[in-house]
Design a protein around this motif. Sequence first.
Motif, PDB file in Angstrom:
ATOM      1  N   SER A  73       2.679   3.766  -1.925  1.00 34.72           N
ATOM      2  CA  SER A  73       3.121   2.428  -2.322  1.00 34.72           C
ATOM      3  C   SER A  73       4.635   2.374  -2.483  1.00 34.72           C
ATOM      4  O   SER A  73       5.268   3.399  -2.799  1.00 34.72           O
ATOM      5  CB  SER A  73       2.473   2.030  -3.656  1.00 34.72           C
ATOM      6  N   VAL A 112      -0.881  -7.476   6.927  1.00 35.02           N
ATOM      7  CA  VAL A 112      -0.596  -6.952   5.576  1.00 35.02           C
ATOM      8  C   VAL A 112      -1.517  -7.530   4.507  1.00 35.02           C
ATOM      9  O   VAL A 112      -1.440  -7.128   3.342  1.00 35.02           O
ATOM     10  CB  VAL A 112       0.872  -7.194   5.181  1.00 35.02           C
ATOM     11  N   ARG A 142      -3.101  -5.748   1.324  1.00 38.71           N
ATOM     12  CA  ARG A 142      -2.314  -4.545   1.006  1.00 38.71           C
ATOM     13  C   ARG A 142      -0.990  -4.885   0.332  1.00 38.71           C
ATOM     14  O   ARG A 142      -0.517  -4.142  -0.518  1.00 38.71           O
ATOM     15  CB  ARG A 142      -2.032  -3.738   2.291  1.00 38.71           C
ATOM     16  N   MET A 164       3.942  -3.210  -1.962  1.00 39.17           N
ATOM     17  CA  MET A 164       3.291  -2.729  -0.745  1.00 39.17           C
ATOM     18  C   MET A 164       2.417  -1.527  -1.081  1.00 39.17           C
ATOM     19  O   MET A 164       2.926  -0.500  -1.533  1.00 39.17           O
ATOM     20  CB  MET A 164       4.341  -2.345   0.303  1.00 39.17           C
ATOM     21  N   ASN A 165       1.121  -1.679  -0.883  1.00 37.94           N
ATOM     22  CA  ASN A 165       0.161  -0.618  -1.146  1.00 37.94           C
ATOM     23  C   ASN A 165      -0.519  -0.181   0.145  1.00 37.94           C
ATOM     24  O   ASN A 165      -0.473  -0.895   1.150  1.00 37.94           O
ATOM     25  CB  ASN A 165      -0.891  -1.086  -2.153  1.00 37.94           C
ATOM     26  N   SER A 166      -1.153   0.958   0.102  1.00 36.03           N
ATOM     27  CA  SER A 166      -1.884   1.482   1.268  1.00 36.03           C
ATOM     28  C   SER A 166      -1.025   1.422   2.522  1.00 36.03           C
ATOM     29  O   SER A 166      -1.471   0.953   3.581  1.00 36.03           O
ATOM     30  CB  SER A 166      -3.179   0.687   1.472  1.00 36.03           C
ATOM     31  N   LYS A 203       1.015   2.132   5.873  1.00 37.71           N
ATOM     32  CA  LYS A 203       0.664   2.776   7.140  1.00 37.71           C
ATOM     33  C   LYS A 203       1.933   3.063   7.927  1.00 37.71           C
ATOM     34  O   LYS A 203       2.950   2.387   7.738  1.00 37.71           O
ATOM     35  CB  LYS A 203      -0.228   1.843   7.963  1.00 37.71           C
ATOM     36  N   ASP A 243       3.873   0.213   9.274  1.00 39.40           N
ATOM     37  CA  ASP A 243       4.658  -0.621   8.357  1.00 39.40           C
ATOM     38  C   ASP A 243       6.129  -0.211   8.353  1.00 39.40           C
ATOM     39  O   ASP A 243       6.964  -0.883   7.724  1.00 39.40           O
ATOM     40  CB  ASP A 243       4.114  -0.526   6.930  1.00 39.40           C
TER      41      ASP A 243
END
Length: 122
Positions: free
Chosen positions: A17, A63, A66, A82-84, A86, A89
């Motif tokens: 994150s 997004v 997430r 911003m979580n999870s 990738k 991103d």
Amino acid sequence: QVQLVESGGGLVQPGGSLSLSCAASGSIFSVNVMKWYRQAPGKERELVATVTSSQSTTYADSVKGRFTISRDNAKNTMYLQMNSLKPEDTAVYYCNALVAPGQTPWRRNEYWGQGTQVTVSS
């Protein structure tokens, strides 16, 4: 003059994150819609999320679920949680705001921040 200053980017592992901030400063009467964009190498800049002064939000499909956009109107500051994360991103993230300047409150001028790098990699 109005300035947008982003902070909070960096390097994070996939699944991690990060939180970004964008502070508007200067001669401001009001800040209307605020947005986060991002641009990955070799790609066009894309809209990530928007938030209005009444806290209404929209997200890019990529997004949703997430990322969370929010703002503090008293501080003229916008956030992006911003979580999870990738690898896809990875990009430079830019904030954008429509501002009514203090000396000309009947106008709506668009401003951009300088960008902050987000890198998602193991």
